[in-house]
Design a protein around this motif. Structure first.
Motif, mmCIF file in Angstrom:
data_model
loop_
_atom_site.group_PDB
_atom_site.id
_atom_site.type_symbol
_atom_site.label_atom_id
_atom_site.label_comp_id
_atom_site.label_asym_id
_atom_site.label_seq_id
_atom_site.Cartn_x
_atom_site.Cartn_y
_atom_site.Cartn_z
ATOM 1 N N ASP A 1 -19.409 40.014 28.349
ATOM 2 C CA ASP A 1 -19.380 38.959 27.259
ATOM 3 C C ASP A 1 -20.309 39.664 25.967
ATOM 4 N N LYS A 2 -21.586 39.959 26.416
ATOM 5 C CA LYS A 2 -22.655 40.450 25.525
ATOM 6 C C LYS A 2 -22.108 41.857 24.987
ATOM 7 N N THR A 3 -21.509 42.549 25.597
ATOM 8 C CA THR A 3 -20.963 43.911 25.280
ATOM 9 C C THR A 3 -19.768 43.894 23.964
ATOM 10 N N ASN A 4 -19.181 42.711 24.615
ATOM 11 C CA ASN A 4 -17.985 42.213 23.388
ATOM 12 C C ASN A 4 -18.542 41.810 22.105
ATOM 13 N N GLU A 5 -19.606 40.856 22.228
ATOM 14 C CA GLU A 5 -20.348 40.524 21.061
ATOM 15 C C GLU A 5 -20.982 41.629 20.226
ATOM 16 N N THR A 6 -21.579 42.548 20.959
ATOM 17 C CA THR A 6 -22.218 43.677 20.176
ATOM 18 C C THR A 6 -21.116 44.465 19.502
ATOM 19 N N LEU A 7 -20.122 44.675 20.086
ATOM 20 C CA LEU A 7 -18.858 45.496 19.738
ATOM 21 C C LEU A 7 -18.392 44.895 18.405
ATOM 22 N N ASP A 8 -18.185 43.471 18.500
ATOM 23 C CA ASP A 8 -17.586 42.643 17.248
ATOM 24 C C ASP A 8 -18.650 42.770 15.953
ATOM 25 N N LYS A 9 -19.622 42.567 16.389
ATOM 26 C CA LYS A 9 -20.915 42.691 15.276
ATOM 27 C C LYS A 9 -20.778 44.113 14.682
ATOM 28 N N PHE A 10 -20.763 45.178 15.474
ATOM 29 C CA PHE A 10 -20.778 46.606 15.128
ATOM 30 C C PHE A 10 -19.448 46.726 13.992
ATOM 31 N N ALA A 11 -18.235 46.228 14.532
ATOM 32 C CA ALA A 11 -17.277 46.389 13.945
ATOM 33 C C ALA A 11 -17.169 45.871 12.539
ATOM 34 N N GLN A 12 -17.882 44.584 12.514
ATOM 35 C CA GLN A 12 -17.893 43.949 11.251
ATOM 36 C C GLN A 12 -18.799 44.705 10.187
ATOM 37 N N VAL A 13 -19.666 45.447 10.686
ATOM 38 C CA VAL A 13 -20.985 45.968 9.964
ATOM 39 C C VAL A 13 -20.228 47.168 9.237
ATOM 40 N N ALA B 1 -16.946 47.778 8.957
ATOM 41 C CA ALA B 1 -15.758 47.162 7.927
ATOM 42 C C ALA B 1 -16.651 46.997 6.698
ATOM 43 N N LYS B 2 -17.722 46.104 6.738
ATOM 44 C CA LYS B 2 -18.387 46.069 5.433
ATOM 45 C C LYS B 2 -18.829 47.149 4.729
ATOM 46 N N ASN B 3 -19.322 48.179 5.569
ATOM 47 C CA ASN B 3 -19.779 49.485 5.055
ATOM 48 C C ASN B 3 -18.653 50.158 4.403
ATOM 49 N N LYS B 4 -17.764 50.247 5.075
ATOM 50 C CA LYS B 4 -16.298 50.789 4.453
ATOM 51 C C LYS B 4 -15.744 50.161 3.157
ATOM 52 N N VAL B 5 -16.053 48.764 2.976
ATOM 53 C CA VAL B 5 -15.538 48.208 1.963
ATOM 54 C C VAL B 5 -16.503 48.420 0.700
ATOM 55 N N ASN B 6 -17.805 48.614 1.180
ATOM 56 C CA ASN B 6 -18.938 48.711 0.208
ATOM 57 C C ASN B 6 -18.666 50.373 -0.620
ATOM 58 N N GLU B 7 -18.432 51.207 0.620
ATOM 59 C CA GLU B 7 -18.117 52.680 0.481
ATOM 60 C C GLU B 7 -16.834 52.744 -0.570
ATOM 61 N N ASN B 8 -15.923 51.954 -0.509
ATOM 62 C CA ASN B 8 -14.619 52.124 -1.173
ATOM 63 C C ASN B 8 -14.990 51.522 -2.580
ATOM 64 N N SER B 9 -15.645 50.543 -2.774
ATOM 65 C CA SER B 9 -16.041 50.000 -3.849
ATOM 66 C C SER B 9 -16.698 50.986 -4.789
#
Length: 122
Positions: A48-60, A62-70
């Motif tokens: 469960d903790k690993t899944n939570e960490t991976l979800d947060k990592f994926a969100q970061v 995705a956000k970085n990719k959006v910023n980069e593309n912008s």
């Protein structure tokens, strides 16, 4: 009499072989079961903790990719390129990575001009 004893013995063997073997039944109070339950719970919590960490990592990411593309889109717009050329460039990650690595605006412009002129087409 011998026949009756043989039949009786065979019936006894047949009945014994048709009954399932007795297996040791574990009770919830059994130390082995308690240990297995603890291990299961620890593994579940870790997953469960690993899944939570991976979800947060994926969100970061995705956000970085959006910023980069912008930022990339902003740089291309500054060059006053036609929208079709901007899209063409943004769809090619190998081009965008080299573009981002250029140290100043002049180098970025020269690189994009070279790409659009077909200088690097195969």
């Amino acid at each position: 009499m011998l026949v009756n004893q043989t039949e009786s013995t065979q019936r006894g063997l047949n009945q014994a072989s048709s009954q399932p073997l007795s297996r040791k039944r574990f009770r919830s109070g059994d130390p082995i079961i308690r240990s297995m339950n603890r291990v299961t719970n620890v593994l579940k919590e870790a997953m469960d903790k690993t899944n939570e960490t991976l979800d947060k990592f994926a969100q970061v990411l995705a956000k970085n990719k959006v910023n980069e593309n912008s930022l990339l889109a902003t740089d291309l717009q500054k060059m006053q390129l036609p929208l079709a050329d901007q899209i063409r460039i943004m769809q090619k990650p190998e081009i965008t990575e080299v573009f981002k690595a250029q140290s100043n605006e002049d180098q970025k412009f020269q690189f994009i001009a070279s790409i659009l002129s077909g200088a690097f087409d195969g």
